[in-house]
Scaffold this motif. Structure first.
Motif, mmCIF file in Angstrom:
data_model
loop_
_atom_site.group_PDB
_atom_site.id
_atom_site.type_symbol
_atom_site.label_atom_id
_atom_site.label_comp_id
_atom_site.label_asym_id
_atom_site.label_seq_id
_atom_site.Cartn_x
_atom_site.Cartn_y
_atom_site.Cartn_z
ATOM 1 N N GLN A 250 63.396 -94.213 -13.888
ATOM 2 C CA GLN A 250 64.836 -94.195 -13.580
ATOM 3 C C GLN A 250 65.684 -94.275 -14.847
ATOM 4 O OE1 GLN A 250 64.802 -97.559 -10.942
ATOM 5 N NE2 GLN A 250 64.952 -96.299 -9.095
ATOM 6 N N ILE A 251 65.268 -95.114 -15.775
ATOM 7 C CA ILE A 251 66.012 -95.239 -17.038
ATOM 8 C C ILE A 251 65.938 -93.927 -17.819
ATOM 9 C CG2 ILE A 251 65.879 -96.348 -19.333
ATOM 10 C CD1 ILE A 251 67.487 -97.998 -17.319
ATOM 11 N N TYR A 252 64.776 -93.297 -17.785
ATOM 12 C CA TYR A 252 64.613 -92.002 -18.462
ATOM 13 C C TYR A 252 65.586 -90.974 -17.887
ATOM 14 C CZ TYR A 252 62.427 -87.474 -19.495
ATOM 15 O OH TYR A 252 62.188 -86.180 -19.868
ATOM 16 N N GLU A 253 65.681 -90.911 -16.553
ATOM 17 C CA GLU A 253 66.622 -89.984 -15.911
ATOM 18 C C GLU A 253 68.063 -90.267 -16.350
ATOM 19 O OE1 GLU A 253 66.025 -87.297 -14.200
ATOM 20 O OE2 GLU A 253 63.846 -87.645 -14.331
ATOM 21 N N ARG A 254 68.404 -91.548 -16.413
ATOM 22 C CA ARG A 254 69.754 -91.935 -16.841
ATOM 23 C C ARG A 254 70.010 -91.550 -18.292
ATOM 24 N NH1 ARG A 254 73.088 -95.975 -13.548
ATOM 25 N NH2 ARG A 254 72.040 -95.736 -11.544
ATOM 26 N N ALA A 255 68.975 -91.670 -19.113
ATOM 27 C CA ALA A 255 69.128 -91.321 -20.532
ATOM 28 C C ALA A 255 69.364 -89.819 -20.679
ATOM 29 C CB ALA A 255 67.909 -91.769 -21.322
ATOM 30 N N LEU A 256 68.645 -89.017 -19.891
ATOM 31 C CA LEU A 256 68.864 -87.561 -19.933
ATOM 32 C C LEU A 256 70.303 -87.224 -19.548
ATOM 33 C CD1 LEU A 256 65.613 -86.049 -18.323
ATOM 34 C CD2 LEU A 256 66.253 -86.057 -20.753
ATOM 35 N N ALA A 257 70.794 -87.873 -18.500
ATOM 36 C CA ALA A 257 72.163 -87.621 -18.050
ATOM 37 C C ALA A 257 73.172 -88.078 -19.110
ATOM 38 C CB ALA A 257 72.419 -88.341 -16.728
ATOM 39 N N ARG A 258 72.897 -89.217 -19.724
ATOM 40 C CA ARG A 258 73.796 -89.742 -20.754
ATOM 41 C C ARG A 258 73.840 -88.796 -21.968
ATOM 42 N NH1 ARG A 258 78.335 -92.556 -21.956
ATOM 43 N NH2 ARG A 258 78.195 -93.725 -23.901
ATOM 44 N N LYS A 259 72.683 -88.258 -22.328
ATOM 45 C CA LYS A 259 72.645 -87.327 -23.459
ATOM 46 C C LYS A 259 73.566 -86.128 -23.190
ATOM 47 C CE LYS A 259 69.291 -84.373 -24.135
ATOM 48 N NZ LYS A 259 68.084 -83.620 -24.482
ATOM 49 N N GLY A 264 78.745 -83.282 -24.258
ATOM 50 C CA GLY A 264 79.998 -82.724 -23.742
ATOM 51 C C GLY A 264 81.200 -83.376 -24.425
ATOM 52 N N LYS A 265 81.166 -84.707 -24.504
ATOM 53 C CA LYS A 265 82.282 -85.439 -25.116
ATOM 54 C C LYS A 265 82.379 -85.137 -26.607
ATOM 55 C CE LYS A 265 82.471 -89.137 -21.813
ATOM 56 N NZ LYS A 265 82.764 -90.481 -21.468
ATOM 57 N N MET A 266 81.238 -85.026 -27.261
ATOM 58 C CA MET A 266 81.245 -84.760 -28.701
ATOM 59 C C MET A 266 81.858 -83.392 -28.994
ATOM 60 S SD MET A 266 77.526 -86.284 -29.749
ATOM 61 C CE MET A 266 77.675 -86.637 -31.486
ATOM 62 N N TYR A 267 81.546 -82.440 -28.148
ATOM 63 C CA TYR A 267 82.084 -81.094 -28.346
ATOM 64 C C TYR A 267 83.601 -81.088 -28.156
ATOM 65 C CZ TYR A 267 82.653 -76.069 -28.240
ATOM 66 O OH TYR A 267 83.050 -74.797 -28.522
ATOM 67 N N GLU A 268 84.031 -81.817 -27.140
ATOM 68 C CA GLU A 268 85.456 -81.931 -26.842
ATOM 69 C C GLU A 268 86.214 -82.523 -28.040
ATOM 70 O OE1 GLU A 268 85.847 -83.691 -22.813
ATOM 71 O OE2 GLU A 268 87.659 -84.599 -23.691
ATOM 72 N N VAL A 269 85.702 -83.621 -28.588
ATOM 73 C CA VAL A 269 86.366 -84.277 -29.719
ATOM 74 C C VAL A 269 86.327 -83.381 -30.963
ATOM 75 C CG1 VAL A 269 86.385 -86.317 -31.211
ATOM 76 C CG2 VAL A 269 85.820 -86.559 -28.812
#
Ligand code: ZN
Ligand code: ZN
Length: 570
Positions: A250-259, A264-269
């Motif tokens: 479950q943590i692995y899945e969350r890490a993939l989503a967070r990445k 997305g946010k980095m590109y925006e900034v």
């Protein structure tokens, strides 16, 4: 004392439990004398456990007996603080059984037989007069030949990676016996007979250590175990080490989503900042654009000579910001003592917290700040780019205020030896990582008189990069140990997708091939704390107070987040 005959006094459940905790720790230190020494309990400094069948039998008996004793308590009748202690003790005992019977690292990981740290500590750490320390050193050293004979009998098909590292580390530690010991004896008041006895034991120990590493080097290891732990063992180790409310998968899945979210946010900034820093057009490739922007911002760093003063200057600014925004109470009677890194820690640079051990009540807590004195200019430049003006602030939040240092001050208000000794790393690191985000969410880094109170976009971009590191560490660890990720794939993840330097990524690959789960504790704790905050917000609606949430969360001490959650939602 024998635990099977452990006579529990009748009466108040908490009072009985307090007594039991004392017995528990005493039994634990008797079973693990070098662990005891390392946390400042020196009663068993003169012994060393020879890791043979008998010692494993003793270890299993220790955990079975204490487990039995634990079942005599009614969890529901215990105080909140004791409930979490109970859970942590139970986990420790189960984990011991599992490590001996199922994980069996004592068979395949030769780095478990590195004694140099234990012995070096007895020479370097001034907890007792030197003569006493040397007498204990000498007695403990007398077990070394038997210790390595047992180690040789234990080792079966060790992994190549752990074998190489063990040879390197154990040979590297020889200087403790070949050099440091002699110097210490020279300064001591020991008699000539005592000196001669130490000299003889040292020679025997050095011979035993050298014979062991030679044996490892020449080992006919045709079918080495893979350094990958495998999915089943990994899930179990994750559960015991982190005691998370989530599974590793479950943590692995969350890490993939967070990445994905962070990219997305980095590109925006980056898009937002581009024209401020570059006259040229932004590269088509998303990762190339982000990477160029990070490189540009990394140039904004302090001069090597200003590294320490820059860190020191930020501490009062952090405290003032937390007060202004009313984020949590900071005890003014416990100011952080900033000091120049002591000589024995030199060369690490950066910054770290040194807290006194659980048995050392008098000791101060220090914020050690490294200096770059004597570094060549290329090394200093690369380091300063990494710890640029933005990341340096995030580092201070993480290590000092309101990160590790603040958490420690709160933990000390509900003192529990169990929590100090078995403290949950996912909670401790998770809190420090959570505060980085929380401070930025509240506008840290913005000029106080700025028209908007948001943290600057530059700060956010560098934060995202920093957070991407712990996120990708988790993806890496899981993919390597529960999957089949190879080095090329790992390098692609770390260099291309997490914007790390080649050298850092290489180091990470070496680390993941000799550790398991450790790399996940930051992201796991962070994820759990963020999820808990959302739950509490939902439950409390308009009554939610961030300050109250923080103070209540920290009041339980260094317990696993899943137990803190239970208590907070109750
Ligand atoms: Zn520079
Ligand atoms: Zn940390």
């Amino acid at each position: 004392m024998s635990l099977t005959s452990f006579g529990l006094p009748v009466g108040d459940e908490d009072a009985r439990f307090e007594e039991f905790k004392k017995t528990y720790l005493e039994e634990m230190w008797r079973t693990y004398p070098t662990w005891a020494s390392s946390i400042g309990y020196h009663k068993y400094d003169n012994t060393l456990v020879v890791p043979d069948d008998e010692s494993r039998r003793v270890e299993l008996a220790f955990s079975q007996n204490l487990m039995m004793a634990l079942t005599h308590f009614e969890l529901a009748k215990l105080s909140t603080a004791n409930k979490t202690d109970y859970h942590m003790m139970e986990n420790q005992l189960k984990s011991t059984q599992w490590a001996v019977k199922d994980l069996r690292a004592w068979e395949w990981d030769p780095t478990t037989y590195n004694l140099s740290g234990t012995f070096a500590e007895m020479l370097n750490n001034d907890y007792e007069p030197l003569d006493n320390r040397l007498r204990n050193f000498s007695q403990r050293m007398s077990y070394i030949p038997a210790y390595y004979e047992a180690a040789k009998r234990n080792i079966k098909n060790p992994t190549k990676e752990h074998t190489e590292l063990a040879i390197e580390q154990i040979n590297g530690g020889l200087s403790v016996f070949e050099m440091d010991l002699g110097e210490a004896v020279g300064k001591s008041g020991l008699t000539n007979d005592e000196r001669a006895a130490i000299k003889k034991r040292a020679a025997e120990s050095i011979a035993a250590i050298k014979a062991f590493t030679k044996w490892l080097k020449e080992l006919d290891n045709k079918t080495p175990r893979s350094f990958r732990l495998g999915k089943d063992l990994y899930e179990m180790k994750f559960a015991y080490d982190l005691q998370s409310g989530f599974t590793a998968a479950q943590i692995y899945e969350r890490a993939l989503a967070r990445k994905k979210e962070l990219h997305g946010k980095m590109y925006e900034v980056t898009t937002q900042l581009w024209s401020k820093y570059y006259k040229t057009a932004m590269p088509e490739d998303t990762f190339a654009a982000i990477s160029q922007m990070i490189n540009r911002l990394s140039e904004e760093h302090v001069k090597p000579g200003d590294f320490q003063s820059a860190i020191e200057k930020q501490i009062p600014e952090l405290i003032a910001f937390i007060k202004r925004k009313d984020l949590l109470y900071i005890d003014p009677s416990k100011p952080l003592v900033v000091r120049r890194e002591p000589a024995y820690m030199a060369g690490v640079a950066g910054a770290s917290i040194s807290a006194p051990g659980p048995y050392d009540k008098e000791g101060n807590t220090y914020y050690n700040v490294g200096s770059l004195d004597g570094w060549d200019s290329a090394k200093a430049e690369s380091y300063l780019r990494e710890y640029n003006k933005y990341i340096l602030q995030i580092l201070n939040i993480h290590e000092a205020i309101p990160g590790h240092y603040t958490q420690l001050v709160y933990a000390n208000q509900s003192p529990s030896l169990i929590k100090s000794v078995l403290g949950n790393n996912a909670m401790i690191e998770g809190w420090a990582v959570y505060t980085e985000l929380m401070m930025l969410e509240n506008g840290y880094g913005a000029r106080p008189m700025a028209p908007t109170q948001d943290a600057p976009a530059e700060m956010w971009l560098m934060y995202y990069k920093w957070n991407l590191r712990s996120t990708c560490n988790t993806i890496l660890d899981y993919s390597v140990h529960a999957g089949n990720m190879d080095k090329a794939q790992a390098m692609k993840l770390l260099v291309n997708e997490a914007f790390q330097q080649q050298a850092e990524a290489e180091g990470k690959w070496r680390r993941v091939s000799v550790t398991q789960v450790q790399l996940c504790c930051y992201f796991t704790g962070f994820t759990e704390i963020c999820a808990l905050r959302e739950e509490v917000k939902k439950k409390e609606g308009t009554k939610f107070s961030l300050k109250k949430f923080h103070e209540r969360f920290l009041s339980y001490g260094s317990a696993p987040v899943k137990y803190i959650r239970e208590m907070m939602l109750n």
